[in-house]
Design an enzyme around this catalytic site. Sequence first.
Site, PDB file in Angstrom:
ATOM      1  N   TYR A 275      33.466 -75.420  55.144  1.00  0.00           N
ATOM      2  CA  TYR A 275      32.940 -76.120  53.959  1.00  0.00           C
ATOM      3  C   TYR A 275      31.471 -76.500  54.182  1.00  0.00           C
ATOM      4  O   TYR A 275      30.617 -76.260  53.316  1.00  0.00           O
ATOM      5  CB  TYR A 275      33.799 -77.367  53.718  1.00  0.00           C
ATOM      6  CG  TYR A 275      33.515 -78.114  52.440  1.00  0.00           C
ATOM      7  CD1 TYR A 275      34.062 -77.696  51.230  1.00  0.00           C
ATOM      8  CD2 TYR A 275      32.707 -79.255  52.435  1.00  0.00           C
ATOM      9  CE1 TYR A 275      33.815 -78.393  50.052  1.00  0.00           C
ATOM     10  CE2 TYR A 275      32.461 -79.948  51.273  1.00  0.00           C
ATOM     11  CZ  TYR A 275      33.014 -79.526  50.078  1.00  0.00           C
ATOM     12  OH  TYR A 275      32.764 -80.217  48.917  1.00  0.00           O
TER      13      TYR A 275
ATOM     14  N   SER B 100      27.169 -80.456  47.845  1.00  0.00           N
ATOM     15  CA  SER B 100      27.880 -81.627  48.367  1.00  0.00           C
ATOM     16  C   SER B 100      26.924 -82.332  49.319  1.00  0.00           C
ATOM     17  O   SER B 100      25.950 -81.721  49.787  1.00  0.00           O
ATOM     18  CB  SER B 100      29.115 -81.155  49.147  1.00  0.00           C
ATOM     19  OG  SER B 100      29.654 -82.176  49.949  1.00  0.00           O
TER      20      SER B 100
HETATM   21  P1  NAD Z   1      39.088 -79.990  41.852  1.00  0.00           P
HETATM   22  O1  NAD Z   1      40.118 -79.532  42.842  1.00  0.00           O
HETATM   23  O2  NAD Z   1      39.380 -81.165  40.995  1.00  0.00           O
HETATM   24  O3  NAD Z   1      38.680 -78.766  40.906  1.00  0.00           O
HETATM   25  C1  NAD Z   1      38.467 -77.495  41.439  1.00  0.00           C
HETATM   26  C2  NAD Z   1      38.323 -76.515  40.292  1.00  0.00           C
HETATM   27  O4  NAD Z   1      38.078 -75.223  40.850  1.00  0.00           O
HETATM   28  C3  NAD Z   1      39.589 -76.377  39.427  1.00  0.00           C
HETATM   29  O5  NAD Z   1      39.210 -76.141  38.091  1.00  0.00           O
HETATM   30  C4  NAD Z   1      40.255 -75.137  40.009  1.00  0.00           C
HETATM   31  O6  NAD Z   1      41.114 -74.473  39.080  1.00  0.00           O
HETATM   32  C5  NAD Z   1      39.033 -74.300  40.330  1.00  0.00           C
HETATM   33  N1  NAD Z   1      39.289 -73.266  41.326  1.00  0.00           N
HETATM   34  C6  NAD Z   1      39.854 -73.400  42.547  1.00  0.00           C
HETATM   35  N2  NAD Z   1      39.918 -72.203  43.155  1.00  0.00           N
HETATM   36  C7  NAD Z   1      39.368 -71.304  42.292  1.00  0.00           C
HETATM   37  C8  NAD Z   1      39.159 -69.904  42.333  1.00  0.00           C
HETATM   38  N3  NAD Z   1      39.511 -69.167  43.418  1.00  0.00           N
HETATM   39  N4  NAD Z   1      38.592 -69.312  41.281  1.00  0.00           N
HETATM   40  C9  NAD Z   1      38.241 -70.028  40.180  1.00  0.00           C
HETATM   41  N5  NAD Z   1      38.413 -71.355  40.081  1.00  0.00           N
HETATM   42  C10 NAD Z   1      38.983 -71.973  41.122  1.00  0.00           C
HETATM   43  O7  NAD Z   1      37.766 -80.210  42.726  1.00  0.00           O
HETATM   44  P2  NAD Z   1      36.483 -81.171  42.527  1.00  0.00           P
HETATM   45  O8  NAD Z   1      36.642 -82.326  43.451  1.00  0.00           O
HETATM   46  O9  NAD Z   1      36.199 -81.407  41.107  1.00  0.00           O
HETATM   47  O10 NAD Z   1      35.365 -80.244  43.188  1.00  0.00           O
HETATM   48  C11 NAD Z   1      34.494 -79.446  42.424  1.00  0.00           C
HETATM   49  C12 NAD Z   1      33.303 -79.061  43.276  1.00  0.00           C
HETATM   50  O11 NAD Z   1      32.639 -80.243  43.709  1.00  0.00           O
HETATM   51  C13 NAD Z   1      33.669 -78.274  44.541  1.00  0.00           C
HETATM   52  O12 NAD Z   1      32.705 -77.273  44.763  1.00  0.00           O
HETATM   53  C14 NAD Z   1      33.578 -79.334  45.623  1.00  0.00           C
HETATM   54  O13 NAD Z   1      33.273 -78.789  46.884  1.00  0.00           O
HETATM   55  C15 NAD Z   1      32.450 -80.189  45.103  1.00  0.00           C
HETATM   56  N6  NAD Z   1      32.413 -81.557  45.640  1.00  0.00           N
HETATM   57  C16 NAD Z   1      33.447 -82.426  45.425  1.00  0.00           C
HETATM   58  C17 NAD Z   1      33.366 -83.708  45.944  1.00  0.00           C
HETATM   59  C18 NAD Z   1      34.447 -84.722  45.713  1.00  0.00           C
HETATM   60  O14 NAD Z   1      34.383 -85.810  46.354  1.00  0.00           O
HETATM   61  N7  NAD Z   1      35.409 -84.476  44.828  1.00  0.00           N
HETATM   62  C19 NAD Z   1      32.255 -84.092  46.697  1.00  0.00           C
HETATM   63  C20 NAD Z   1      31.244 -83.172  46.904  1.00  0.00           C
HETATM   64  C21 NAD Z   1      31.320 -81.909  46.362  1.00  0.00           C
END
Ligand code: NAD
Length: 260
Positions: A155, A142
């Site tokens: 985080y 991130s």
């Molecule tokens: P999201 O909530 O849409 O998806 C999260 C996924 O992780 C889902 O498939 C969920 O089922 C799975 N998950 C959650 N807990 C779990 C567990 N204990 N075991 C297995 N699977 C699990 O989230 P997203 O926004 O797509 O984020 C994905 C990654 O990207 C994360 O690591 C997040 O920190 C990172 N990220 C997101 C953003 C953003 O703006 N959305 C920005 C920077 C980084």
Amino acid sequence: MRDAPLALVTGSTSGIGLGIAKALAEAGYQLCLNGLGAMDVIESARAEVAAHSDHPVLFIGTDLSDPQAIETALTELIAEAGAISVLVNNAGMQHTAHVKDFPPEIWDQVIALNLSAAFHTTRLCLPGMLADNFGRIINVASVHGLVASVNKPAYVAAKHGLIGLTKATALETAETGVTCNAICPGWTHTPLIQKQIEARAETLGVSIEDGGRDLLSEKQPSKTFVTTDQLGALARFLCTDAAAQITGASLPVDGGWTAQ
Ligand code: NAD
């Protein structure tokens, strides 16, 4: 013996992981998805990826905050489907609170899922990658792996740690066909961020749309959300031979956030 290399994308039933899984399926990989939640959500993710794939889409419903469960699931997956060529450590969670009020048990959960899970999947996938002299490990970190924001101590710590793990793994595999890189997204419109947009809209007493605009204007100079397709395209590129000398890198996709 399968006819396509296998890619495991954690947290791929939603958001960024789903976008990356679709891009890798289009690139010809056989996909193994992972995530938690309702069966209909999982099945619809599997169908979405299958529409981009010529191969059966596998799924493991492993809770990645449990190291023993990771070991069992990956050992079984590798025994049944063969070595994992591409590992995308994407599953993550967020919890917002000031460091002095942060619940210790949630700290442990965030570190377990956002950092330790990537260590466990990496250590279990690397032997097969080294034996094949090919592997791609992509850690979805991130902007918060590069800079901090308030109210996200666990985080930010986990994502900085994930970038450290990325560099260490890259150095240890530098003379092999394995690379390890981190993608560092800024605000990307996914269910994880939707919760933060709704909370902000409620606090400000504005519409959800204006809540999203307010979120962007604070940090992301482009004032535009990153898309999951853009992140999928970058992951796909990192798997090509053109990217063979990119290793240990932390690649921001953040509309200028970390340029400030
Ligand atoms: P999201 O909530 O849409 O998806 C999260 C996924 O992780 C889902 O498939 C969920 O089922 C799975 N998950 C959650 N807990 C779990 C567990 N204990 N075991 C297995 N699977 C699990 O989230 P997203 O926004 O797509 O984020 C994905 C990654 O990207 C994360 O690591 C997040 O920190 C990172 N990220 C997101 C953003 C953003 O703006 N959305 C920005 C920077 C980084």
